[in-house]
Design an enzyme around this catalytic site. Structure first.
Site, PDB file in Angstrom:
ATOM      1  N   LYS A 249      -8.656  -5.584  11.401  1.00 49.25           N
ATOM      2  CA  LYS A 249      -9.836  -5.146  10.647  1.00 49.25           C
ATOM      3  C   LYS A 249     -11.125  -5.204  11.472  1.00 49.25           C
ATOM      4  O   LYS A 249     -12.029  -4.409  11.265  1.00 49.25           O
ATOM      5  CB  LYS A 249     -10.001  -5.992   9.380  1.00 49.25           C
ATOM      6  CG  LYS A 249      -8.906  -5.720   8.340  1.00 49.25           C
ATOM      7  CD  LYS A 249      -9.176  -6.469   7.044  1.00 49.25           C
ATOM      8  CE  LYS A 249      -8.094  -6.167   6.034  1.00 49.25           C
ATOM      9  NZ  LYS A 249      -8.398  -6.700   4.710  1.00 49.25           N
TER      10      LYS A 249
ATOM     11  N   GLY B  62     -15.437 -20.895  -0.872  1.00 50.33           N
ATOM     12  CA  GLY B  62     -14.905 -20.489   0.424  1.00 50.33           C
ATOM     13  C   GLY B  62     -15.904 -19.606   1.156  1.00 50.33           C
ATOM     14  O   GLY B  62     -16.781 -18.988   0.529  1.00 50.33           O
TER      15      GLY B  62
ATOM     16  N   SER C 274       0.810  -1.234   0.000  1.00 54.49           N
ATOM     17  CA  SER C 274       0.000   0.000   0.000  1.00 54.49           C
ATOM     18  C   SER C 274       0.843   1.284   0.000  1.00 54.49           C
ATOM     19  O   SER C 274       0.524   2.216  -0.744  1.00 54.49           O
ATOM     20  CB  SER C 274      -0.962   0.003   1.183  1.00 54.49           C
ATOM     21  OG  SER C 274      -1.899  -1.032   1.015  1.00 54.49           O
TER      22      SER C 274
ATOM     23  N   GLU D 296     -22.152   0.929   5.647  1.00 59.21           N
ATOM     24  CA  GLU D 296     -22.813  -0.328   5.247  1.00 59.21           C
ATOM     25  C   GLU D 296     -21.807  -1.369   4.735  1.00 59.21           C
ATOM     26  O   GLU D 296     -21.947  -2.552   4.980  1.00 59.21           O
ATOM     27  CB  GLU D 296     -23.760  -0.041   4.078  1.00 59.21           C
ATOM     28  CG  GLU D 296     -25.267   0.010   4.354  1.00 59.21           C
ATOM     29  CD  GLU D 296     -25.774  -0.568   5.636  1.00 59.21           C
ATOM     30  OE1 GLU D 296     -25.875  -1.806   5.716  1.00 59.21           O
ATOM     31  OE2 GLU D 296     -26.090   0.193   6.568  1.00 59.21           O
TER      32      GLU D 296
ATOM     33  N   ASN E  47     -11.395  -1.787   6.487  1.00 59.45           N
ATOM     34  CA  ASN E  47     -10.031  -1.684   5.962  1.00 59.45           C
ATOM     35  C   ASN E  47      -9.630  -0.250   5.652  1.00 59.45           C
ATOM     36  O   ASN E  47      -8.486   0.007   5.277  1.00 59.45           O
ATOM     37  CB  ASN E  47      -9.832  -2.569   4.720  1.00 59.45           C
ATOM     38  CG  ASN E  47     -10.389  -1.943   3.476  1.00 59.45           C
ATOM     39  OD1 ASN E  47     -11.325  -1.150   3.528  1.00 59.45           O
ATOM     40  ND2 ASN E  47      -9.813  -2.278   2.334  1.00 59.45           N
TER      41      ASN E  47
ATOM     42  N   ASP F 233     -12.589  -3.692   0.294  1.00 66.43           N
ATOM     43  CA  ASP F 233     -12.042  -4.929  -0.292  1.00 66.43           C
ATOM     44  C   ASP F 233     -13.003  -5.553  -1.316  1.00 66.43           C
ATOM     45  O   ASP F 233     -12.600  -5.917  -2.419  1.00 66.43           O
ATOM     46  CB  ASP F 233     -11.752  -5.970   0.800  1.00 66.43           C
ATOM     47  CG  ASP F 233     -10.519  -5.617   1.627  1.00 66.43           C
ATOM     48  OD1 ASP F 233      -9.609  -4.963   1.084  1.00 66.43           O
ATOM     49  OD2 ASP F 233     -10.470  -6.002   2.804  1.00 66.43           O
TER      50      ASP F 233
END
Ligand code: ATR
Length: 276
Positions: free
Chosen positions: A66, A124, A17, A78, A87, A103
């Site tokens: 997080k 997943g 980042s 939301e 994040n 994300d």
């Protein structure tokens, strides 16, 4: 005062980042900096007080904070509420600190143009899958199927998010030709993890989109297999870049050049991140 942004986490030295945000800030001639900050678990509250006191204009939050950061914020959007994970923290004009989660939207952006009617298979049901499914829901997508090794984990996610239905991994393999988009969210294929495929892909629909959220390596065994069936493959770098770009746009009011950044990172990572 000069603006400054940060990313907090532990570990933090591997984070891409700072590289991304510093490049975007300089490209857009915004007089600000972006720094990585290593925070020990016992010091999270003090670290956040420090960021607020020292005038941080906004920050990203990575593993393992997080969820833990939420009690220290004034409100959550939301995008973060449904999944209980933040994040990105945005400072409002009246000095309130609001938690977002970029994300899932970053992931959807990384897919390029897709249709609301597309049939989507998520493999997943961990934290990453939650963020993605929540973003699909918020984006108005309705045809969502979750395949997972453990039924109860997927069913809990479906219940919490109020979208999707569960199938087993075997059912996913058998029904694969009904899906337009297949998203791999498990750690399989990641560096130091098992190199097995979560499902076989021999029934993959022609020209399906197959995405893996893993970006180390850039080409996972799952994506490698998908290319054999003429899929359009998407690695996890797009999600990484777009989640950062969305955060950047919340802070600075402008969406930075993401495609260039994906190319630059792909080049920097040498096509294979594993050995770096
Ligand atoms: P994150 O929260 O970062 O997304 P995670 O919690 O480790 O990551 O996500 C794990 C997900 O990958 C779960 O859905 C897990 O399946 P279970 O619910 O059955 O535990 C799935 N997963 C992890 N390893 C797996 C494996 N070897 N085969 C199949 N699924 C696996």
């Amino acid at each position: 005062m000069k603006k400054w942004f940060a990313v907090i986490g532990n570990p933090i030295s591997h984070s891409l980042s700072p590289f991304m945000h510093e490049k975007w800030l300089s490209e857009l001639e915004i007089d600000a900096s972006y720094i990585p900050i290593h925070v020990e678990e016992d010091n999270l509250e003090e670290a956040i007080m420090g960021l607020k006191l020292l005038g941080c204009s906004g920050w990203n939050v990575t593993v393992p904070y997080k969820e833990a950061i939420i009690p220290f914020l004034d409100d959550i959007d939301e995008s973060a509420k449904g999944i209980g994970a933040v994040n990105t923290v945005v400072k409002t004009k009246d000095n309130r600190f609001i938690g977002y989660n970029t994300d899932g939207f970053g992931f959807i952006k990384s897919l390029g143009p897709i249709n609301l009617e597309d049939n989507i298979l998520i493999i997943g049901a961990g934290g990453a899958a939650r963020g993605i499914v929540n973003a699909f829901k918020q984006g108005g997508f309705t045809n969502i199927t979750i395949a997972n090794r453990t039924a109860k984990n997927a069913e809990k996610m479906i219940h919490d998010l109020q979208i999707g239905h569960f199938i087993t991994l075997n059912e996913a393999e058998a029904q694969l030709n009904s899906f337009d988009i297949v998203v791999q969210t498990t750690p399989q294929g990641m560096k130091n993890q098992a190199n097995t495929l979560p499902i076989q892909l021999n029934k993959l629909k022609e020209h399906a989109i197959v995405a893996d959220i893993v970006y180390n390596p850039l080409v996972t065994p799952f994506l490698e297999e998908a290319t054999k069936y003429n899929a359009r493959t998407i690695n996890g770098l797009g999600m990484l870049v777009h989640q950062g770009a969305i955060a950047f746009s919340y802070w600075n009011g402008v969406y930075p050049k993401s495609e260039d950044m994906i190319d630059r990172l792909t080049e920097n990572l040498g096509g294979n991140y594993v050995n770096r």
